[in-house]
Write a protein that holds these residues in place. Structure first.
Motif, PDB file in Angstrom:
ATOM      1  N   UNK A   1      -0.564   0.388  -9.712  1.00 60.08           N
ATOM      2  CA  UNK A   1      -0.259   1.082 -11.130  1.00 60.08           C
ATOM      3  C   UNK A   1       0.372   2.215 -10.200  1.00 60.08           C
ATOM      4  N   UNK A   2      -0.322   3.210  -8.657  1.00 62.63           N
ATOM      5  CA  UNK A   2       1.154   3.821  -8.414  1.00 62.63           C
ATOM      6  C   UNK A   2       1.861   3.114  -8.361  1.00 62.63           C
ATOM      7  N   UNK A   3       2.672   1.375  -7.088  1.00 60.39           N
ATOM      8  CA  UNK A   3       3.971   1.015  -7.582  1.00 60.39           C
ATOM      9  C   UNK A   3       5.036   1.231  -8.612  1.00 60.39           C
ATOM     10  N   UNK A   4       4.143   0.764  -9.771  1.00 58.84           N
ATOM     11  CA  UNK A   4       4.549   0.999 -10.233  1.00 58.84           C
ATOM     12  C   UNK A   4       5.569   2.158 -11.288  1.00 58.84           C
ATOM     13  N   UNK A   5       5.093   3.577 -10.961  1.00 56.30           N
ATOM     14  CA  UNK A   5       5.371   4.530 -11.098  1.00 56.30           C
ATOM     15  C   UNK A   5       6.023   5.295  -9.689  1.00 56.30           C
ATOM     16  N   UNK A   6       6.702   4.335  -9.302  1.00 56.67           N
ATOM     17  CA  UNK A   6       7.368   4.968  -7.832  1.00 56.67           C
ATOM     18  C   UNK A   6       8.592   3.803  -8.185  1.00 56.67           C
ATOM     19  N   UNK A   7       9.720   4.895  -7.467  1.00 56.21           N
ATOM     20  CA  UNK A   7      10.980   4.099  -7.698  1.00 56.21           C
ATOM     21  C   UNK A   7      11.647   3.314  -6.167  1.00 56.21           C
TER      22      UNK A   7
ATOM     23  N   UNK B   1       6.383  -1.454   2.911  1.00 55.03           N
ATOM     24  CA  UNK B   1       6.237  -0.497   2.492  1.00 55.03           C
ATOM     25  C   UNK B   1       4.577  -0.669   0.865  1.00 55.03           C
ATOM     26  N   UNK B   2       4.309  -1.600   0.117  1.00 56.77           N
ATOM     27  CA  UNK B   2       3.315  -1.833  -0.079  1.00 56.77           C
ATOM     28  C   UNK B   2       2.101  -1.330   0.513  1.00 56.77           C
ATOM     29  N   UNK B   3       2.217  -2.590   2.504  1.00 58.37           N
ATOM     30  CA  UNK B   3       0.473  -2.801   2.023  1.00 58.37           C
ATOM     31  C   UNK B   3       0.740  -1.140   3.215  1.00 58.37           C
ATOM     32  N   UNK B   4       1.510  -0.383   2.645  1.00 57.97           N
ATOM     33  CA  UNK B   4       0.898   1.282   3.530  1.00 57.97           C
ATOM     34  C   UNK B   4       0.834   2.101   1.830  1.00 57.97           C
ATOM     35  N   UNK B   5       0.860   1.880   1.447  1.00 55.63           N
ATOM     36  CA  UNK B   5       0.346   2.002   0.023  1.00 55.63           C
ATOM     37  C   UNK B   5      -0.477   2.455  -0.165  1.00 55.63           C
ATOM     38  N   UNK B   6      -1.632   0.303  -0.258  1.00 61.92           N
ATOM     39  CA  UNK B   6      -2.434   0.396  -0.566  1.00 61.92           C
ATOM     40  C   UNK B   6      -3.550   1.074   1.295  1.00 61.92           C
TER      41      UNK B   6
END
Length: 293
Positions: free
Chosen positions: A40-46, A56-61
């Motif tokens: 959900x955060x990734x969808x809203x991110x640039x 980058x996804x690893x750091x988001x999680x």
């Protein structure tokens, strides 16, 4: 970045992201929730300027898990170090060929190791997991924990020392583990105290999670052997199936197909050094035991 393409890329990384979340949270359900929250955060991110999407996804999680750990800790009344929590088990019939399960256990993340990780503070746990297990640089970890790279490095170092001092090392291979576990079960069925003691390390630790947030911990070969013999009906009246639990030899007991307990054994050489028992019926309710038959 086009959302459909982003979704495809996210799915390609999902197994790895769940393995990050599982090590951070020790719960398969929470790990799934963390990965979904990350999406959900990734969808809203640039994401147009993201050079390495997987990293980058690893750091988001990681950031999502850190927030979840901090929220979890704020609800606890006792200090973290005084509590024991057994993580959700990953149970297979043999060494798994399923990509997601292989990712979950890619570095032999046994229950004993996860128990040690539970004793770490949230930021220390993140620094250790992301750096030592997934190769994330301290420059990337630092902004997640709100510290300098040098401070993040120190966090990981403290966590590493805790792990080295607490988690068993030098595990036997799976075949040897199974021989030792089978000998333990045979002695337990017969109430053979001497036989049980012969396969237990003198300082063996047994942790038992029966639910309600309580984990009983006992130690010492004679104490553990006496308890195992006292509960020998569990291996005589119930169906007991060999299993691999978080990469270790283990067993699952069932009653008319309903899972009643999962046992994971940590074997070093020819001795059992740790036994972890999960008998929380609520946590075991979703366990599929059909493949173990």
């Amino acid at each position: 970045m086009d959302e459909n393409f982003l979704a495809e890329q996210f799915e390609e990384h999902r197994a790895r992201l769940k393995s990050v979340a599982y090590r951070m949270l020790g719960s398969l359900t929470d790990a799934d929730d963390a990965v979904q929250e990350a999406w959900l955060k990734v969808r809203r991110a640039d994401t147009d300027e993201v050079a390495n999407l997987g990293a980058w996804l690893t750091t988001v999680v990681g950031r999502v898990c850190l927030d979840m750990l901090r929220s979890r800790r704020s609800r606890r009344e006792e200090p973290l170090e005084t509590q024991t929590h057994l993580p959700d088990p990953v149970v297979t019939r043999s060494e798994s060929t399923d990509p997601e399960q292989r990712a979950l256990l890619s570095d032999s993340v046994g229950i004993a190791l996860l128990v040690v990780l539970e004793s770490l503070g949230p930021a220390e746990r993140l620094a250790f997991v992301l750096h030592d297990m997934f190769g994330v640089s301290f420059d990337e970890i630092a902004p997640i924990v709100g510290r300098t790279p040098a401070a993040a490095r120190k966090m990981a170092s403290r966590a590493r020392q805790r792990v080295r001092g607490s988690a068993p090392t030098g595990r036997a291979d799976l075949g040897q583990q199974r021989k030792v576990v089978d000998a333990f079960l045979a002695a337990a069925r017969g109430g053979d105290i001497a036989g049980l003691i012969s396969v237990l390390d003198p300082d063996v630790v047994l942790r038992s999670d029966v639910g309600m947030g309580a984990v009983d911990v006992i130690s010492g070969a004679e104490t553990v052997a006496t308890q195992a013999a006292a509960f020998r009906h569990a291996v005589t009246e119930l169906e007991v199936f060999p299993a691999v639990v978080n990469g270790n030899a283990g067993v699952v007991s069932t009653d008319n197909g309903v899972p009643r307990s999962v046992l994971s054994f940590t074997v070093v050489g020819d001795k059992i050094v740790e036994i972890d028992i999960i008998a929380d019926q609520e946590r075991l309710a979703g366990l599929d035991v059909s493949a173990l038959r």
